[in-house]
Design an enzyme around this catalytic site. Structure first.
Site, PDB file in Angstrom:
ATOM      1  N   ARG A   7     -11.787   8.243  -2.118  1.00 53.49           N
ATOM      2  CA  ARG A   7     -12.071   9.645  -1.767  1.00 53.49           C
ATOM      3  C   ARG A   7     -13.565   9.877  -1.499  1.00 53.49           C
ATOM      4  O   ARG A   7     -13.944  10.452  -0.480  1.00 53.49           O
ATOM      5  CB  ARG A   7     -11.594  10.557  -2.900  1.00 53.49           C
ATOM      6  N   GLY A  39      -7.437   3.790   3.536  1.00 56.59           N
ATOM      7  CA  GLY A  39      -7.594   2.738   2.524  1.00 56.59           C
ATOM      8  C   GLY A  39      -8.868   2.841   1.711  1.00 56.59           C
ATOM      9  O   GLY A  39      -9.063   2.115   0.751  1.00 56.59           O
ATOM     10  N   ASP A  63       0.889  -1.153   0.000  1.00 52.63           N
ATOM     11  CA  ASP A  63       0.000   0.000   0.000  1.00 52.63           C
ATOM     12  C   ASP A  63       0.936   1.214   0.000  1.00 52.63           C
ATOM     13  O   ASP A  63       2.142   1.069   0.255  1.00 52.63           O
ATOM     14  CB  ASP A  63      -0.865  -0.052   1.272  1.00 52.63           C
ATOM     15  N   ASP A 106       0.003   5.089   1.047  1.00 48.94           N
ATOM     16  CA  ASP A 106      -0.188   6.053   2.137  1.00 48.94           C
ATOM     17  C   ASP A 106      -0.071   5.368   3.501  1.00 48.94           C
ATOM     18  O   ASP A 106      -0.863   4.483   3.822  1.00 48.94           O
ATOM     19  CB  ASP A 106      -1.576   6.709   2.021  1.00 48.94           C
ATOM     20  N   ASP A 153      -1.458  -0.462   6.248  1.00 46.91           N
ATOM     21  CA  ASP A 153      -1.623   0.250   7.526  1.00 46.91           C
ATOM     22  C   ASP A 153      -3.101   0.454   7.870  1.00 46.91           C
ATOM     23  O   ASP A 153      -3.411   0.983   8.928  1.00 46.91           O
ATOM     24  CB  ASP A 153      -0.939   1.621   7.476  1.00 46.91           C
TER      25      ASP A 153
HETATM   26  C1  G6P Z   1      -5.758   5.835   0.152  1.00 45.19           C
HETATM   27  C2  G6P Z   1      -5.729   6.500   1.493  1.00 45.19           C
HETATM   28  C3  G6P Z   1      -7.072   7.122   1.807  1.00 45.19           C
HETATM   29  C4  G6P Z   1      -7.517   8.023   0.665  1.00 45.19           C
HETATM   30  C5  G6P Z   1      -7.636   7.188  -0.606  1.00 45.19           C
HETATM   31  C6  G6P Z   1      -8.065   8.011  -1.809  1.00 45.19           C
HETATM   32  O1  G6P Z   1      -6.442   4.645   0.268  1.00 45.19           O
HETATM   33  O2  G6P Z   1      -5.413   5.582   2.507  1.00 45.19           O
HETATM   34  O3  G6P Z   1      -6.933   7.881   2.983  1.00 45.19           O
HETATM   35  O4  G6P Z   1      -8.760   8.613   0.938  1.00 45.19           O
HETATM   36  O5  G6P Z   1      -6.362   6.614  -0.875  1.00 45.19           O
HETATM   37  O6  G6P Z   1      -7.065   8.946  -2.101  1.00 45.19           O
HETATM   38  P1  G6P Z   1      -7.182  10.089  -3.166  1.00 45.19           P
HETATM   39  O7  G6P Z   1      -5.780  10.615  -3.267  1.00 45.19           O
HETATM   40  O8  G6P Z   1      -7.638   9.471  -4.446  1.00 45.19           O
HETATM   41  O9  G6P Z   1      -8.160  11.078  -2.663  1.00 45.19           O
HETATM   42 MG    MG Z   2      -2.559   3.182   3.668  1.00 43.45          MG
END
Ligand code: G6P
Ligand code: MG
Length: 214
Positions: A48, A45, A8, A10, A169
């Site tokens: 958006r 995870g 993963d 982030d 995470d």
């Molecule tokens: C990852 C992060 C989330 C985030 C998602 C969408 O899964 O863990 O916290 O909301 O990606 O990210 P984005 O950059 O597309 O808004």
């Molecule tokens: Mg993550």
């Protein structure tokens, strides 16, 4: 036998999870309520728009589709303000080394992030060429805890799910890995990630010798 590791992004390779949190918190504050780190665990995870739905629900706020789009765009712009200022040195210590060690052992390396900003982030970190396969939020329909993202990454890597190890995470990410039939190393707190096969505090704490034991 583990023949591929899927990371993963982030919160596993870099602390952009914190940037996501700060941007969601700012949005919540603007809407008149507080977003706690505990609330934030639910957002990790998750895509958006799904994250936005959770945030709005926490604040007891209803919004039209158009309003939601405006709010999501705002949050994404704030997130990108952090990303624009990101330095390649922000990659978590030891991560590059771990990826190199895995590759030297003949283990394939994939990236599976629900984020639509994933490619920008890995480019800024200078690791875009380190992966044998990359799947991001622009390439999937169902976000974690659905297994789609990991199954697609495994397919691109040409490795069966049973031989893949995921680094995650997020609780939703651990569930997605398990639903895909993969092994999972949780990165963070054992209390939160107790469903993972093993939990490490930091990604680089994972010892490559563990591969044979999983
Ligand atoms: C990852 C992060 C989330 C985030 C998602 C969408 O899964 O863990 O916290 O909301 O990606 O990210 P984005 O950059 O597309 O808004
Ligand atoms: Mg993550």
């Amino acid at each position: 036998m583990i023949r591929a590791c899927i990371f993963d992004l982030d919160g596993v390779l870099v602390d952009t999870a914190h940037y996501h949190f700060l941007a969601w918190k700012r949005l919540a504050n603007e809407l008149g309520f507080e977003l706690t780190p505990a609330d934030n665990e639910q957002l990790k995870g998750v895509s958006r728009m799904q994250s936005l739905d959770i945030v709005l629900q926490l604040g007891g706020i209803t919004a039209t589709e158009h309003e939601k789009e405006v709010l999501a765009n705002k949050k994404n712009a704030w997130f990108n303000d952090f990303v624009d200022r990101m330095m390649p040195e922000e990659i978590f210590p030891g991560v590059k080394q771990l990826i190199r060690e895995l590759k030297a052992k003949g283990v394939k390396v994939g990236l599976a992030s629900s984020s639509k900003n994933a490619k920008t982030v890995i480019q800024l970190l200078g690791i875009q060429n380190e992966f044998d396969a990359i799947v991001d939020g622009t390439m999937i329909v169902n976000s974690k805890p659905h297994p789609e993202i990991f199954l697609l990454t495994a397919e691109k890597l040409g490795i069966v799910p049973e031989e893949c190890l995921v680094f995650e995470d997020a609780e939703a990410g651990v569930e997605a890995a398990l639903a895909a039939g993969m092994k999972c190393v949780g990165v963070g707190s054992p209390l939160q990630l107790n469903r993972a096969h093993e939990v490490v505090a930091k990604t680089a704490d994972f010892k490559i010798t563990e591969l044979a034991k999983l």
